[in-house]
Scaffold this active site. Structure first.
Site, PDB file in Angstrom:
ATOM      1  N   GLY A 137      15.425 -19.990   5.778  1.00  0.00           N
ATOM      2  CA  GLY A 137      16.693 -19.375   6.138  1.00  0.00           C
ATOM      3  C   GLY A 137      17.570 -19.074   4.945  1.00  0.00           C
ATOM      4  O   GLY A 137      18.162 -17.993   4.843  1.00  0.00           O
ATOM      5  N   ILE A 138      17.679 -20.021   4.013  1.00  0.00           N
ATOM      6  CA  ILE A 138      18.518 -19.810   2.827  1.00  0.00           C
ATOM      7  C   ILE A 138      17.964 -18.668   1.992  1.00  0.00           C
ATOM      8  O   ILE A 138      18.702 -17.774   1.559  1.00  0.00           O
ATOM      9  CB  ILE A 138      18.608 -21.091   1.982  1.00  0.00           C
ATOM     10  CG1 ILE A 138      19.292 -22.210   2.772  1.00  0.00           C
ATOM     11  CG2 ILE A 138      19.359 -20.833   0.683  1.00  0.00           C
ATOM     12  CD1 ILE A 138      19.196 -23.579   2.116  1.00  0.00           C
ATOM     13  N   VAL A 216      19.822 -25.118  -5.055  1.00  0.00           N
ATOM     14  CA  VAL A 216      20.635 -25.395  -3.868  1.00  0.00           C
ATOM     15  C   VAL A 216      19.807 -26.155  -2.839  1.00  0.00           C
ATOM     16  O   VAL A 216      20.169 -26.232  -1.668  1.00  0.00           O
ATOM     17  CB  VAL A 216      21.211 -24.101  -3.249  1.00  0.00           C
ATOM     18  CG1 VAL A 216      22.236 -23.460  -4.164  1.00  0.00           C
ATOM     19  CG2 VAL A 216      20.099 -23.109  -2.894  1.00  0.00           C
ATOM     20  N   GLY A 217      18.664 -26.712  -3.277  1.00  0.00           N
ATOM     21  CA  GLY A 217      17.782 -27.456  -2.386  1.00  0.00           C
ATOM     22  C   GLY A 217      18.117 -28.935  -2.410  1.00  0.00           C
ATOM     23  O   GLY A 217      18.996 -29.411  -1.686  1.00  0.00           O
ATOM     24  N   ARG A 218      17.409 -29.675  -3.251  1.00  0.00           N
ATOM     25  CA  ARG A 218      17.656 -31.090  -3.450  1.00  0.00           C
ATOM     26  C   ARG A 218      17.585 -31.399  -4.943  1.00  0.00           C
ATOM     27  O   ARG A 218      16.789 -30.807  -5.677  1.00  0.00           O
ATOM     28  CB  ARG A 218      16.611 -31.945  -2.691  1.00  0.00           C
ATOM     29  CG  ARG A 218      16.832 -32.008  -1.196  1.00  0.00           C
ATOM     30  CD  ARG A 218      18.084 -32.817  -0.871  1.00  0.00           C
ATOM     31  NE  ARG A 218      18.339 -32.930   0.567  1.00  0.00           N
ATOM     32  CZ  ARG A 218      19.135 -32.125   1.253  1.00  0.00           C
ATOM     33  NH1 ARG A 218      19.721 -31.110   0.645  1.00  0.00           N
ATOM     34  NH2 ARG A 218      19.341 -32.322   2.544  1.00  0.00           N
ATOM     35  N   GLU A 247      22.727 -38.191  -7.598  1.00  0.00           N
ATOM     36  CA  GLU A 247      23.863 -37.636  -6.874  1.00  0.00           C
ATOM     37  C   GLU A 247      24.606 -38.763  -6.178  1.00  0.00           C
ATOM     38  O   GLU A 247      23.972 -39.527  -5.439  1.00  0.00           O
ATOM     39  CB  GLU A 247      23.388 -36.604  -5.853  1.00  0.00           C
ATOM     40  CG  GLU A 247      24.531 -35.840  -5.214  1.00  0.00           C
ATOM     41  CD  GLU A 247      24.044 -34.681  -4.339  1.00  0.00           C
ATOM     42  OE1 GLU A 247      23.304 -33.810  -4.853  1.00  0.00           O
ATOM     43  OE2 GLU A 247      24.392 -34.674  -3.159  1.00  0.00           O
ATOM     44  N   HIS A 266      27.862 -30.423  -4.374  1.00  0.00           N
ATOM     45  CA  HIS A 266      27.210 -30.465  -3.059  1.00  0.00           C
ATOM     46  C   HIS A 266      28.210 -30.197  -1.929  1.00  0.00           C
ATOM     47  O   HIS A 266      28.357 -30.987  -0.996  1.00  0.00           O
ATOM     48  CB  HIS A 266      26.521 -31.816  -2.839  1.00  0.00           C
ATOM     49  CG  HIS A 266      25.360 -31.728  -1.885  1.00  0.00           C
ATOM     50  ND1 HIS A 266      24.336 -32.642  -1.875  1.00  0.00           N
ATOM     51  CD2 HIS A 266      25.066 -30.836  -0.903  1.00  0.00           C
ATOM     52  CE1 HIS A 266      23.455 -32.321  -0.935  1.00  0.00           C
ATOM     53  NE2 HIS A 266      23.881 -31.220  -0.332  1.00  0.00           N
ATOM     54  N   ALA A 268      28.338 -26.894  -0.405  1.00  0.00           N
ATOM     55  CA  ALA A 268      27.993 -25.630   0.258  1.00  0.00           C
ATOM     56  C   ALA A 268      27.952 -25.770   1.772  1.00  0.00           C
ATOM     57  O   ALA A 268      28.248 -24.812   2.494  1.00  0.00           O
ATOM     58  CB  ALA A 268      26.651 -25.118  -0.254  1.00  0.00           C
TER      59      ALA A 268
END
Length: 305
Positions: A137-138, A216-218, A247, A266, A268
């Protein structure tokens, strides 16, 4: 149907489900399913036998698997694809900020760097090759946002299935010379044993000195120490990070001070976005479950997402 929500009900979710005639109960023993917005440490064990499935309100479930909340005893659904547009927007913002040297200018705090930064500046309208590792989706949302710029898009997914808007599709197992070819590499794939450490020293050394990495994943998709070295020694031009490893990224970490690294903490798709967007997906999953069907965002525990 009845649902419970923990750690506490979100009014926006309650209202959305109520319109679909799915009613909130504060007694977990009366619920047909659980909507869960917490971490593995607060998950209620054991679940009442009446609970048919658990709806997690975020997309990534690897920490819920590692923490024992997802153990295969009950079906789970996540928020896969729900936050695609806000996360894709964040990816584009990080890329543009890095291309146009905004962090470097802010750190310099002087106009004296103007021409130096202009020499480093990049432009999407030049048609760079953008490799999207994770074309769910992203990735699809980002392709749509990039189309007006005329970028060449290489989409990388697990299956090799066609990705609308991509100029080329490759598989995770056979990416070819992806890192050497790309001007921009965007990571939006799930974190699994296969993707952990996906970008390390080898991949960063393969990238162009003008290339930008966006994650923008992990955070664990990237070897942080290798990234610090790559940015410091000029292996790549820059990085845009919505997620980091560790993180939260500790105060004083070198990445905060690197002019070529733009960081977003983080944000978004936080609770504020989740409250607005998750409701319709919960309704669709509940309806599919009630009909004896696979839920649209059902988690495959073996695959880890």
């Amino acid at each position: 149907m009845k649902f419970a929500m923990l750690p506490e009900p979100w009014p926006e979710v309650v209202a959305e489900l109520d319109r679909a005639q799915i009613t909130l109960t504060t007694d977990l023993n009366e619920a047909d399913f659980l909507v869960y917005a917490g971490g593995p440490g607060g998950f209620p064990h054991p679940l009442p036998k009446r609970i048919g499935f658990v709806q997690y309100v975020f997309a990534g479930v690897e920490h819920m698997i590692a923490g024992g909340a997802i153990d295969g005893s009950v079906r789970w659904a996540n928020a896969g694809g729900v936050y695609a547009r806000p996360v894709a927007e964040s990816a584009l913002a990080l890329l543009l900020a890095q291309y146009h040297q905004y962090k470097a200018a802010s750190l310099a705090a002087t106009f004296d760097v103007r021409w130096e930064l202009d020499r480093r500046q990049g432009w999407l309208f030049d048609g760079p090759t953008v490799a999207l590792i994770g074309a769910g989706g992203i990735g699809r949302a980002l392709i749509e946002m990039l189309q007006p710029f005329g970028c060449r898009i290489i989409a990388v997914n697990a299956s090799g299935r066609e990705v609308p808007g991509a100029d080329e599709v490759r598989t995770m197992d056979e990416p070819g010379e992806l890192f050497a070819e790309a001007d921009v590499v965007v990571l939006s794939c799930p974190l699994t044993e296969k993707t952990r450490g996906l970008v390390g020293e080898k991949q960063l050394r393969q990238m162009k000195p003008t290339a930008v990495l966006v994650n923008v994943g992990r955070g664990q998709l990237v070897d942080t120490d290798a990234l610090v070295t790559a940015l410091s020694e000029g292996w790549i031009a820059g990085a845009g990070l919505e997620v980091t490893d560790p993180e939260p990224l500790p105060d004083g970490h070198p990445l905060w001070r690197v002019p070529g690294c733009t960081i977003s903490p983080h944000i978004a798709a936080t609770d504020r976005i989740a409250r607005r967007l998750i409701g319709p997906t919960i309704v669709r999953n509940a309806q599919a479950f009630a009909s004896g069907e696979t839920m649209p965002t059902e988690v495959d525990v073996e695959r880890g997402y």
